[in-house]
Design a protein around this motif. Structure first.
Motif, PDB file in Angstrom:
ATOM      1  N   HIS A   1      -3.710   0.698  -3.039  1.00 43.87           N
ATOM      2  CA  HIS A   1      -3.185  -0.804  -2.668  1.00 43.87           C
ATOM      3  C   HIS A   1      -3.054  -1.356  -4.109  1.00 43.87           C
ATOM      4  O   HIS A   1      -3.769  -1.317  -5.051  1.00 43.87           O
ATOM      5  CB  HIS A   1      -4.472  -1.581  -1.940  1.00 43.87           C
ATOM      6  CG  HIS A   1      -4.877  -0.890  -0.873  1.00 43.87           C
ATOM      7  ND1 HIS A   1      -4.343  -1.138   0.288  1.00 43.87           N
ATOM      8  CD2 HIS A   1      -5.926  -0.541  -0.375  1.00 43.87           C
ATOM      9  CE1 HIS A   1      -4.931  -0.402   1.294  1.00 43.87           C
ATOM     10  NE2 HIS A   1      -6.086  -0.139   0.949  1.00 43.87           N
TER      11      HIS A   1
ATOM     12  N   PRO B   1      -5.180   5.322   1.177  1.00 41.19           N
ATOM     13  CA  PRO B   1      -4.036   4.809   0.527  1.00 41.19           C
ATOM     14  C   PRO B   1      -4.316   4.089  -0.727  1.00 41.19           C
ATOM     15  O   PRO B   1      -5.501   3.711  -0.938  1.00 41.19           O
ATOM     16  CB  PRO B   1      -3.502   3.596   1.585  1.00 41.19           C
ATOM     17  CG  PRO B   1      -4.837   3.403   2.557  1.00 41.19           C
ATOM     18  CD  PRO B   1      -5.440   4.635   2.446  1.00 41.19           C
TER      19      PRO B   1
ATOM     20  N   ALA C   1      -6.656  -5.679   0.464  1.00 45.79           N
ATOM     21  CA  ALA C   1      -7.228  -4.481   0.974  1.00 45.79           C
ATOM     22  C   ALA C   1      -8.574  -4.649   1.937  1.00 45.79           C
ATOM     23  O   ALA C   1      -8.951  -3.642   2.335  1.00 45.79           O
ATOM     24  CB  ALA C   1      -7.623  -3.778  -0.191  1.00 45.79           C
TER      25      ALA C   1
ATOM     26  N   SER D   1       0.853  -1.368  -0.101  1.00 46.55           N
ATOM     27  CA  SER D   1      -0.047   0.100  -0.035  1.00 46.55           C
ATOM     28  C   SER D   1       0.857   1.278  -0.101  1.00 46.55           C
ATOM     29  O   SER D   1       2.131   1.253   0.594  1.00 46.55           O
ATOM     30  CB  SER D   1      -0.927   0.198   1.351  1.00 46.55           C
ATOM     31  OG  SER D   1      -1.574  -1.128   1.048  1.00 46.55           O
TER      32      SER D   1
END
Lengths: 352, 75
Positions: free
Chosen positions: A183, A181, A254, A5
């Motif tokens: 991923h 974030p 994720a 990530s």
């Protein structure tokens, strides 16, 4: 699988460009009209864009970059990194990214380099530039991804000419501590390197007189060694086995369900193949837009082209969760789960 | 796995199926194009969950040879 990530980076703008000249697959010199119909039905590709003489991927990306900088009101002196991803750089050397740093008038404090990838370019490119931006030491960057595959494909090769199309793109990214974030799941397999290859022109086989000799490899398949070979069955074999598990693993990593993202943007390989991937993932058709029909396979730029041509209005309206997936030459493949929040994304632009 | 089902599914990828049978050398069909190779590979993948390589396909001359290749991989 490289599952990781990257925090603190936001996509702020995305512009995609295509050349003006359009070619229709209905006008291609097929062996028979029936073969042409079957091709369009199977691949889904009706039209392509072809760069004019003297127009390179760098030019298409340059126009996209100018537009995204203007659209965001960015100060060029603040842009600290430029990554150019392409299989058709201007020259073997120097790197096209550095030529673009100069053309765009970016400061000499800007990092600039090329990456040689095709179908997986955009996803890999996002991971590279975001990786550099995530710590805040450098805060604004441009990811330029484009190809003029028409220049490395034989017009007399029915296994490649009716498929490949030209395009460019510029994605503006910024350090942002509030960003969700990104991923990633990236992979590679060089044992499949023969699936898509341009034999001559690199250091291994320098261009020589034999490189330009046209040879027939079956009816309607005529090319020389400086032009692309695509072994379609091998590409199909790889894609149909590897793309779905890569995306499943990404979503697992994720902590998301497959039906959560708003859109899945796949590399525009061919419709038969792409729809099979969609079916295997159990995703509804509305979540999988295509630019394949109008713009063909624009190699490394298929993901930004599809976003700009099919869903650009959505990007400006609301927060969107998307899975982007690229797969092909190398073999190289990867997918990213990314959130886009009010991204500047004008409609796909034509560049003369 | 039933060879008649296989022949039927194979023939569905063509406009003029004619006398398609297990001995048919499919590459010699007038209608055959490289698109058909992809379509047949895709049919085998979706119907039988087997992914043949390009080389494995190229090694088969007749419809029966292809069927046997798929059957071999299934077992």
């Amino acid at each position: 699988m490289a599952l990781f990530s990257i925090p603190n980076v936001s996509i702020k703008g995305l512009v995609s460009t295509v050349p003006v000249k359009e070619e229709l697959n209905s006008e291609y010199d097929w062996g028979s009209e029936r073969e042409g119909r079957l091709f369009v039905k199977t691949t889904g590709i009706a039209k392509r864009r072809i760069a004019r003489d003297g127009q390179c991927a760098s030019d298409l990306c340059f126009s996209a970059a100018e537009k995204v900088i203007e659209g965001l009101g960015w100060d060029k002196s603040e842009i600290q990194v430029l990554v150019f991803v392409s299989q058709t750089p201007d020259y073997i050397t120097p790197a096209t990214a550095i030529l673009l740093q100069d053309r765009l008038g970016l400061p000499t404090s800007c990092i600039a380099f090329d990456v040689n990838l095709g179908c997986s370019a955009y996803v890999y490119g996002l991971s590279i530039i975001s990786g550099l931006l995530q710590n805040g030491g450098i805060r604004k960057g441009l990811l330029l991804v484009g190809d003029t595959s028409s220049k490395i494909v034989s017009k007399k090769d029915k296994s490649t000419a009716p498929i490949f199309s030209d395009a460019g793109s510029a994605t503006a990214l910024e350090f942002d501590e509030n960003a969700s974030p990104m991923h990633f799941n990236l992979q590679s397999d060089g044992s499949g390197s023969n699936a898509i290859v341009v034999p001559d022109g690199g250091a291994r086989n320098r261009i020589n007189f034999d490189s330009l000799k046209m040879k027939a490899f079956g009816k309607g398949v005529i090319r020389n060694r400086s032009q692309m070979i695509m072994r379609g069955l091998d590409v199909f074999n790889f894609t149909v086995q590897e793309v779905e598990p890569n995306i499943r693993a990404l979503m697992d990593f994720a902590g998301k369900e497959l039906n959560q993202p708003d859109f899945y943007i796949f590399h525009q390989a061919n419709f038969l193949l792409n729809d099979r991937i969609r079916q295997k993932l159990g995703i509804s058709k509305e979540k999988v837009p295509y630019s394949l029909h109008e713009y063909g396979n624009t190699s490394c730029a298929t993901v930004p082209v599809t976003i700009a041509s099919e869903i650009n209005k959505e990007l400006g309206k609301r927060k969107l969760q998307m899975v982007l997936s690229g797969f092909g030459v190398g073999l190289s493949w990867g997918s990213v789960l990314v959130e886009l929040n009010k991204v500047y994304c004008p409609e796909l632009m034509e560049v003369d | 796995m039933n060879i008649n089902d296989f022949i039927l599914r194979f023939s569905e990828e063509f406009e003029e199926t004619g006398n398609l049978n297990k001995e048919t050398k499919f590459r010699e069909l007038e209608e055959w194009s490289s698109m058909h190779a992809l379509l047949i590979l895709a049919m085998i993948e979706s119907d039988y969950n087997i992914v043949l390589t390009g080389d494995e396909m190229r090694a088969c001359e007749t419809v029966e040879a292809l069927f046997l290749e798929v059957e071999k991989r299934k077992n």
